[in-house]
Design a protein around this motif. Structure first.
Motif, PDB file in Angstrom:
ATOM      1  N   MET A  41       3.893   4.253   1.272  1.00  0.00           N
ATOM      2  CA  MET A  41       3.214   3.319   2.168  1.00  0.00           C
ATOM      3  C   MET A  41       1.745   3.266   1.751  1.00  0.00           C
ATOM      4  O   MET A  41       1.078   4.296   1.692  1.00  0.00           O
ATOM      5  N   MET A  42       1.270   2.073   1.428  1.00  0.00           N
ATOM      6  CA  MET A  42      -0.109   1.903   0.990  1.00  0.00           C
ATOM      7  C   MET A  42      -1.075   2.088   2.151  1.00  0.00           C
ATOM      8  O   MET A  42      -0.868   1.550   3.234  1.00  0.00           O
ATOM      9  N   LEU A  43      -2.110   2.867   1.911  1.00  0.00           N
ATOM     10  CA  LEU A  43      -3.171   3.097   2.888  1.00  0.00           C
ATOM     11  C   LEU A  43      -4.423   2.410   2.357  1.00  0.00           C
ATOM     12  O   LEU A  43      -5.290   3.043   1.782  1.00  0.00           O
ATOM     13  N   TYR A  75       7.953   5.090 -11.341  1.00  0.00           N
ATOM     14  CA  TYR A  75       7.736   3.708 -10.941  1.00  0.00           C
ATOM     15  C   TYR A  75       7.784   3.645  -9.424  1.00  0.00           C
ATOM     16  O   TYR A  75       8.580   4.327  -8.782  1.00  0.00           O
ATOM     17  N   GLY A  76       6.926   2.812  -8.846  1.00  0.00           N
ATOM     18  CA  GLY A  76       6.948   2.621  -7.407  1.00  0.00           C
ATOM     19  C   GLY A  76       6.456   1.236  -7.030  1.00  0.00           C
ATOM     20  O   GLY A  76       5.915   0.495  -7.867  1.00  0.00           O
ATOM     21  N   GLU A  77       6.685   0.885  -5.770  1.00  0.00           N
ATOM     22  CA  GLU A  77       6.191  -0.380  -5.238  1.00  0.00           C
ATOM     23  C   GLU A  77       5.353  -0.090  -3.999  1.00  0.00           C
ATOM     24  O   GLU A  77       5.826   0.539  -3.064  1.00  0.00           O
ATOM     25  N   LEU A  78       4.116  -0.532  -4.035  1.00  0.00           N
ATOM     26  CA  LEU A  78       3.238  -0.440  -2.879  1.00  0.00           C
ATOM     27  C   LEU A  78       3.144  -1.822  -2.264  1.00  0.00           C
ATOM     28  O   LEU A  78       2.941  -2.811  -2.969  1.00  0.00           O
ATOM     29  N   MET A  96       2.499  -4.284  -5.207  1.00  0.00           N
ATOM     30  CA  MET A  96       1.982  -3.722  -6.459  1.00  0.00           C
ATOM     31  C   MET A  96       3.081  -2.906  -7.125  1.00  0.00           C
ATOM     32  O   MET A  96       3.666  -2.018  -6.508  1.00  0.00           O
ATOM     33  N   HIS A  97       3.362  -3.213  -8.384  1.00  0.00           N
ATOM     34  CA  HIS A  97       4.274  -2.426  -9.199  1.00  0.00           C
ATOM     35  C   HIS A  97       3.421  -1.342  -9.847  1.00  0.00           C
ATOM     36  O   HIS A  97       2.459  -1.648 -10.548  1.00  0.00           O
ATOM     37  N   THR A  98       3.751  -0.069  -9.604  1.00  0.00           N
ATOM     38  CA  THR A  98       2.895   1.029 -10.034  1.00  0.00           C
ATOM     39  C   THR A  98       3.607   1.971 -10.990  1.00  0.00           C
ATOM     40  O   THR A  98       4.819   2.201 -10.867  1.00  0.00           O
ATOM     41  N   ILE A  99       2.839   2.521 -11.924  1.00  0.00           N
ATOM     42  CA  ILE A  99       3.323   3.543 -12.848  1.00  0.00           C
ATOM     43  C   ILE A  99       2.275   4.658 -12.882  1.00  0.00           C
ATOM     44  O   ILE A  99       1.215   4.496 -13.482  1.00  0.00           O
ATOM     45  N   PRO A 100       2.557   5.805 -12.228  1.00  0.00           N
ATOM     46  CA  PRO A 100       1.617   6.924 -12.299  1.00  0.00           C
ATOM     47  C   PRO A 100       1.864   7.754 -13.566  1.00  0.00           C
ATOM     48  O   PRO A 100       2.983   7.824 -14.077  1.00  0.00           O
ATOM     49  N   ALA A 101       0.826   8.382 -14.055  1.00  0.00           N
ATOM     50  CA  ALA A 101       0.906   9.370 -15.131  1.00  0.00           C
ATOM     51  C   ALA A 101      -0.068  10.480 -14.749  1.00  0.00           C
ATOM     52  O   ALA A 101      -1.286  10.290 -14.799  1.00  0.00           O
ATOM     53  N   ARG A 184     -13.861  -1.822   1.618  1.00  0.00           N
ATOM     54  CA  ARG A 184     -14.368  -1.361   2.908  1.00  0.00           C
ATOM     55  C   ARG A 184     -14.935   0.045   2.813  1.00  0.00           C
ATOM     56  O   ARG A 184     -14.937   0.792   3.776  1.00  0.00           O
ATOM     57  N   ASN A 185     -15.331   0.460   1.621  1.00  0.00           N
ATOM     58  CA  ASN A 185     -16.059   1.714   1.381  1.00  0.00           C
ATOM     59  C   ASN A 185     -15.239   2.976   1.548  1.00  0.00           C
ATOM     60  O   ASN A 185     -15.795   4.042   1.697  1.00  0.00           O
ATOM     61  N   LEU A 186     -13.931   2.901   1.549  1.00  0.00           N
ATOM     62  CA  LEU A 186     -13.066   4.075   1.495  1.00  0.00           C
ATOM     63  C   LEU A 186     -12.065   3.882   0.364  1.00  0.00           C
ATOM     64  O   LEU A 186     -11.570   2.775   0.170  1.00  0.00           O
ATOM     65  N   PRO A 187     -11.747   4.935  -0.383  1.00  0.00           N
ATOM     66  CA  PRO A 187     -10.784   4.748  -1.476  1.00  0.00           C
ATOM     67  C   PRO A 187      -9.398   4.417  -0.921  1.00  0.00           C
ATOM     68  O   PRO A 187      -9.003   4.885   0.137  1.00  0.00           O
ATOM     69  N   ASP A 188      -8.665   3.585  -1.655  1.00  0.00           N
ATOM     70  CA  ASP A 188      -7.299   3.260  -1.284  1.00  0.00           C
ATOM     71  C   ASP A 188      -6.399   4.431  -1.654  1.00  0.00           C
ATOM     72  O   ASP A 188      -6.686   5.214  -2.574  1.00  0.00           O
ATOM     73  N   ALA A 189      -5.293   4.569  -0.942  1.00  0.00           N
ATOM     74  CA  ALA A 189      -4.367   5.687  -1.173  1.00  0.00           C
ATOM     75  C   ALA A 189      -2.951   5.234  -0.837  1.00  0.00           C
ATOM     76  O   ALA A 189      -2.727   4.146  -0.331  1.00  0.00           O
ATOM     77  N   TYR A 190      -2.017   6.103  -1.120  1.00  0.00           N
ATOM     78  CA  TYR A 190      -0.632   5.886  -0.692  1.00  0.00           C
ATOM     79  C   TYR A 190       0.060   7.214  -0.516  1.00  0.00           C
ATOM     80  O   TYR A 190      -0.433   8.241  -0.911  1.00  0.00           O
TER      81      TYR A 190
END
Length: 190
Positions: A41-43, A75-78, A96-101, A184-190
């Motif tokens: 879940m995208m924050l 792979y993930g979807e946010l 968003m299609h995401t690929i973490p490393a 909005r001055n806070l980093p995005d997270a999930y």
């Protein structure tokens, strides 16, 4: 529905009938491979939170009986939505299609036990591609990249010497406050 029920029963019975019990599998000087699946879940800065799927592979090496260092990718979807739509945006729904490393360290607290709580922290990158609710690309680049810092805590239960199930919760903080195009001055997270 009946076929799924039968498959689950057969799958679980294989582990119940397996003669060896499992114990904490971080072994000094040995590699392990894990697969993970879950929900994200995208924050971010849009006001409606949506849930998306994710799947990952973790390849780790035991540096001590309680600590391993590994590489995590997948792979993930946010997903997120803004309601009411903002007038200066051409979209109000973002996928968003995401690929973490990520290079990740994992500490298990009950070495050589059937159930072991653990924590893990890491650092790496997140490659992502943005699309609106109609599947149209929002960005000009194929993928954008941001730094990624995951922190997780969970419990791993070992069914055999080679199989375990884990449940964890965590947060992955990015170095960007602009994943959905809004700052909005806070980093995005999930």
């Amino acid at each position: 529905m009946g076929k799924l029920y039968v498959r689950v029963i057969v799958f679980l019975s294989l582990f119940v009938s397996y003669p060896e019990t499992g114990v904490s599998q971080i072994k000094e000087g040995e590699f392990s491979l894990g697969m993970r699946g879950g929900l994200t879940m995208m924050l971010g800065d849009f006001n409606r939170k949506k849930i998306g799927p994710s799947g990952e592979i973790l390849f780790r090496y035991g540096l001590s009986p309680n600590f391993s260092l590994g590489l995590l990718t997948g792979y993930g979807e946010l997903k997120t939505e803004q309601d009411p739509p903002l007038s200066n945006f051409s979209y109000n729904y973002l996928k968003m299609h995401t690929i973490p490393a990520v290079l990740i360290g994992c500490w298990q607290f009950n070495h050589r036990q059937d159930v072991s709580p653990y924590v893990s922290v890491g650092a790496g990158i997140l490659a992502y591609r943005q699309r609106d609710g109609l599947g149209r690309d929002i960005q000009k680049e194929d993928f954008k990249v941001t730094l990624l810092f995951p922190v997780e805590a969970g419990v791993e239960a070992f069914l055999t010497k080679n199989v375990s199930f884990a449940f964890d919760v965590g947060v992955r903080v990015t170095s960007s406050d602009n994943l959905e195009g809004l700052k909005r001055n806070l980093p995005d997270a999930y």
